[in-house]
Design a protein around this motif. Sequence first.
Motif, PDB file in Angstrom:
ATOM      1  N   ARG A 192      32.617  42.227 -95.586  1.00  0.00           N
ATOM      2  CA  ARG A 192      32.207  42.160 -94.196  1.00  0.00           C
ATOM      3  C   ARG A 192      33.109  41.195 -93.455  1.00  0.00           C
ATOM      4  O   ARG A 192      33.654  40.265 -94.042  1.00  0.00           O
ATOM      5  N   LEU A 193      33.186  41.406 -92.162  1.00  0.00           N
ATOM      6  CA  LEU A 193      33.977  40.501 -91.349  1.00  0.00           C
ATOM      7  C   LEU A 193      33.388  39.097 -91.375  1.00  0.00           C
ATOM      8  O   LEU A 193      34.129  38.110 -91.404  1.00  0.00           O
ATOM      9  N   SER A 194      32.081  38.975 -91.400  1.00  0.00           N
ATOM     10  CA  SER A 194      31.457  37.646 -91.374  1.00  0.00           C
ATOM     11  C   SER A 194      31.863  36.807 -92.588  1.00  0.00           C
ATOM     12  O   SER A 194      32.087  35.602 -92.466  1.00  0.00           O
ATOM     13  N   SER A 195      31.977  37.426 -93.735  1.00  0.00           N
ATOM     14  CA  SER A 195      32.413  36.697 -94.937  1.00  0.00           C
ATOM     15  C   SER A 195      33.838  36.192 -94.772  1.00  0.00           C
ATOM     16  O   SER A 195      34.156  35.051 -95.125  1.00  0.00           O
ATOM     17  N   HIS A 196      34.681  37.020 -94.240  1.00  0.00           N
ATOM     18  CA  HIS A 196      36.081  36.638 -94.074  1.00  0.00           C
ATOM     19  C   HIS A 196      36.251  35.635 -92.924  1.00  0.00           C
ATOM     20  O   HIS A 196      37.130  34.779 -92.976  1.00  0.00           O
ATOM     21  N   LEU A 197      35.417  35.731 -91.895  1.00  0.00           N
ATOM     22  CA  LEU A 197      35.459  34.724 -90.834  1.00  0.00           C
ATOM     23  C   LEU A 197      35.044  33.363 -91.363  1.00  0.00           C
ATOM     24  O   LEU A 197      35.595  32.337 -90.955  1.00  0.00           O
ATOM     25  N   LEU A 198      34.069  33.347 -92.261  1.00  0.00           N
ATOM     26  CA  LEU A 198      33.667  32.082 -92.880  1.00  0.00           C
ATOM     27  C   LEU A 198      34.836  31.481 -93.661  1.00  0.00           C
ATOM     28  O   LEU A 198      35.092  30.272 -93.591  1.00  0.00           O
ATOM     29  N   TRP A 251      38.941  43.766 -95.744  1.00  0.00           N
ATOM     30  CA  TRP A 251      39.461  42.597 -95.037  1.00  0.00           C
ATOM     31  C   TRP A 251      40.235  41.660 -95.969  1.00  0.00           C
ATOM     32  O   TRP A 251      40.785  40.661 -95.517  1.00  0.00           O
ATOM     33  N   PHE A 258      37.824  40.271 -84.462  1.00  0.00           N
ATOM     34  CA  PHE A 258      36.668  40.817 -83.740  1.00  0.00           C
ATOM     35  C   PHE A 258      37.030  42.111 -83.020  1.00  0.00           C
ATOM     36  O   PHE A 258      36.248  43.057 -82.976  1.00  0.00           O
ATOM     37  N   THR A 305      37.077  44.991 -85.414  1.00  0.00           N
ATOM     38  CA  THR A 305      35.737  45.368 -85.856  1.00  0.00           C
ATOM     39  C   THR A 305      34.948  46.046 -84.753  1.00  0.00           C
ATOM     40  O   THR A 305      34.335  47.093 -84.972  1.00  0.00           O
ATOM     41  N   ARG A 306      34.952  45.454 -83.563  1.00  0.00           N
ATOM     42  CA  ARG A 306      34.098  45.967 -82.484  1.00  0.00           C
ATOM     43  C   ARG A 306      34.726  47.140 -81.746  1.00  0.00           C
ATOM     44  O   ARG A 306      34.105  48.178 -81.594  1.00  0.00           O
TER      45      ARG A 306
END
Length: 165
Positions: A4-10, A69, A57, A60-61
């Motif tokens: 997920r993008l959230s994991s990679h953003l972290l 990712w 972002f 993704t969006r």
Amino acid sequence: MKNRLSSHLLLLLALIAVEVIGYFAIHRAALIRGYETSLIGAGRDLLIYLPIIVGAFWLTRAKKFKGNWTLYTTAIVLFSIGMLVQYRLYSDPEYNARNKAAARQEKTDTLRLRYVNQNYDANKRQLMGLPATPPPADVEAPRKSPVTQLATPSLRATRGFPSSH
């Protein structure tokens, strides 16, 4: 770890934190060696992460990217390591000096004087011809301005500054 993008953003945010610590460490090490790094250059390098995160972002969006990712994050990690190493290399006045031996000697003299100020007693300092009390830690080493370190003769000539030839 799910892709997920959230994991990679972290991971990217953790990488940014490590980069900030790295830039601070390079700045402190330069102060110990008698020169000052460019905080503007460090800020510029750290602001590079803004379009990287915005681009993630956007992918993704707007583009509905659902792929892997890992390659993106790996490329950013390698880019970050290289950027930090380049900042360290190019902020060193010895790298840009015309006379590298003189620049190296100046750094060595600064480190030697720092050692003397920290470890020699008043009697030894007087034997060396120095004042008995060491100067405060803030004024131990004369610092070179980062503006004079970064400006090459060609840049100085285009900005109207006299060239040092």
